[in-house]
Design a protein around this motif. Structure first.
Motif, short mmCIF file in Angstrom:
data_model
loop_
_atom_site.label_atom_id
_atom_site.label_comp_id
_atom_site.label_asym_id
_atom_site.label_seq_id
_atom_site.Cartn_x
_atom_site.Cartn_y
_atom_site.Cartn_z
N VAL A 140 0.83 -1.20 0.00
CA VAL A 140 0.00 0.00 0.00
C VAL A 140 0.87 1.25 0.00
O VAL A 140 0.51 2.28 -0.63
N LEU A 141 2.01 1.21 0.66
CA LEU A 141 2.92 2.36 0.62
C LEU A 141 3.46 2.59 -0.79
O LEU A 141 3.64 3.73 -1.22
N GLU A 142 3.68 1.50 -1.52
CA GLU A 142 4.11 1.65 -2.91
C GLU A 142 3.02 2.29 -3.76
O GLU A 142 3.31 3.13 -4.62
N VAL A 143 1.77 1.90 -3.53
CA VAL A 143 0.66 2.55 -4.24
C VAL A 143 0.68 4.05 -3.97
O VAL A 143 0.55 4.87 -4.90
N ILE A 144 0.85 4.43 -2.73
CA ILE A 144 0.84 5.85 -2.36
C ILE A 144 2.03 6.58 -2.99
O ILE A 144 1.88 7.68 -3.54
#
Length: 390
Positions: free
Chosen positions: A215-219
């Motif tokens: 999810v941090l990569e998505v952000i």
């Protein structure tokens, strides 16, 4: 004021209310230093002829929108058409789409009103397996409904994506395709399996830290397009850990209905904003607490907010997905609607003993804003559903 309530041992006992003063008209126009979204329920219209399990309930639009006006008047933003509004549990996409359009139009008539709306893939048939392109197109369809009406999107977790994805990369590809096309900033939504068992292994892993990395990569792939992320894992340490890693300008919205008091107050690792279903039933109490926090009166904030946590833990106890029943029960006790009837007949999802405990804990934290009415309605409920006279 008192009434007879059932106990867990099967006996009944008199109960004396702790808060007997009416609080039906609390102060308005509170000022907060946290962004506070209240996820709001819908009011059905049981006088209409509809199939309760169809996903297309009759909605009392006047009462539904009046409740949103009530939340706006207390200083909250509204998180519209989320799981609190029974998305996927009694309210299907066609009804949700109408709710979104009506709520956005209604917000324009209320000074200072602000809202964001849930967009997901819940119009896809859960009985079938869908490809990633189907998931992307489903998200696009719902984004278009929200954005064409002039609203901002909360990108809800997708059961279809969870079933279709084979790796974290599949999540990255789907989210990239959808977020890249969004017209406005998006709030991400990580809903844990306590709320929906179909969402187990979301972000491609049962390991929470691996899921966080995804999810941090998505952000990070979408700077300037992510307003924040709501995390609903009912684990304060996971939230603090993810919060500390968010890029500057991306908000953490707590969805932790067990630990929100401390998470909103914050600590050395930072603060959480809020996007919570519990704000629906505790709105006037939470508004006063958030106003105390904005004045930097931390002790007053905790004195007001902390007692609501016991109520929230009762409402959201396992099976957690049925928390909506207690939310609507309190809306009825407090006079926001004239009946306790829900989409999908969800009022039957909890026991009489649960509702009795909700009543006790709501009284303890001052959430029963019209105590005399609440006592009258609780007595009627117990008479009909448990044969308990007063």
């Amino acid at each position: 004021m008192k009434l007879v309530l059932p106990n867990s041992d099967g006996a009944t006992a008199p109960y004396n209310l702790k808060h007997t003063e009416s609080n039906a008209a609390p102060e308005a126009n509170f000022s907060f230093n946290r962004v506070a979204y209240a996820a709001a329920h819908v009011v059905t219209d049981p006088s209409c002829n509809y199939e309760p399990w169809s996903g297309a309930p009759a909605i009392d639009w006047d009462r539904t929108l009046a409740f949103r006006s009530y939340l706006y008047g207390l200083g909250f933003k509204v998180a519209e058409a989320m799981d609190t509004a029974q998305r996927g549990m009694g309210v299907g996409w066609q009804t949700a789409a109408e709710l979104i359009r009506r709520s956005i139009a209604h917000a324009r008539t209320v000074p200072g009103a602000d809202l964001a709306c849930g967009a997901g893939t819940d119009h896809l048939d859960d009985r079938r397996r869908h490809g990633l392109s189907d998931v992307i197109n489903a998200y696009r369809e719902q984004f278009e409904v929200v954005e064409s009406a002039g609203g901002r999107v909360i990108m809800m977790a997708s059961r279809a994506l969870c079933a279709a994805a084979r790796s974290p990369e599949d999540y990255l590809n789907v989210y990239d395709a959808v977020i890249s096309e969004s017209r406005n900033k998006v709030v991400l939504h990580w809903l844990g399996e306590a709320f929906d068992a179909s969402l187990a292994r979301y972000w491609g892993s049962s390991d929470i830290h691996a899921a966080m990395a995804t999810v941090l990569e998505v952000i990070r792939l979408h700077p300037g397009k992510i307003e924040g992320i709501k995390i609903s894992l009912l684990n304060a340490e996971y939230e603090r850990e993810l919060r500390a890693q968010l890029p500057e300008g991306v908000r953490m919205y707590t969805g932790d209905d067990f630990n929100y008091g401390d998470l909103i107050a914050g600590d050395s690792t930072g603060i959480s904003h809020a996007l919570l279903g519990i704000f629906d039933p505790i709105a006037p109490v939470a508004a006063r607490a958030l106003a105390d926090l904005a004045r930097n009166d931390i002790d007053a904030y905790h004195r007001t907010m902390a007692p609501t946590v016991a109520l929230s833990r009762e409402l959201f106890r396992a099976p957690t997905q049925y928390y909506k029943a207690g939310v609507v029960f309190l809306a009825w006790l407090n006079g926001h609607q004239d009946h306790f009837s829900m989409a999908g007949g969800m009022e039957s999802a909890r026991s009489v003993l649960h509702y009795a405990e909700v009543f006790r804990k709501a009284d303890a934290c001052g959430v029963l804003i019209r105590p005399e009415l609440a006592v009258q309605r609780m007595a009627a409920f117990l008479s009909v559903h448990a044969g308990i006279g007063q």
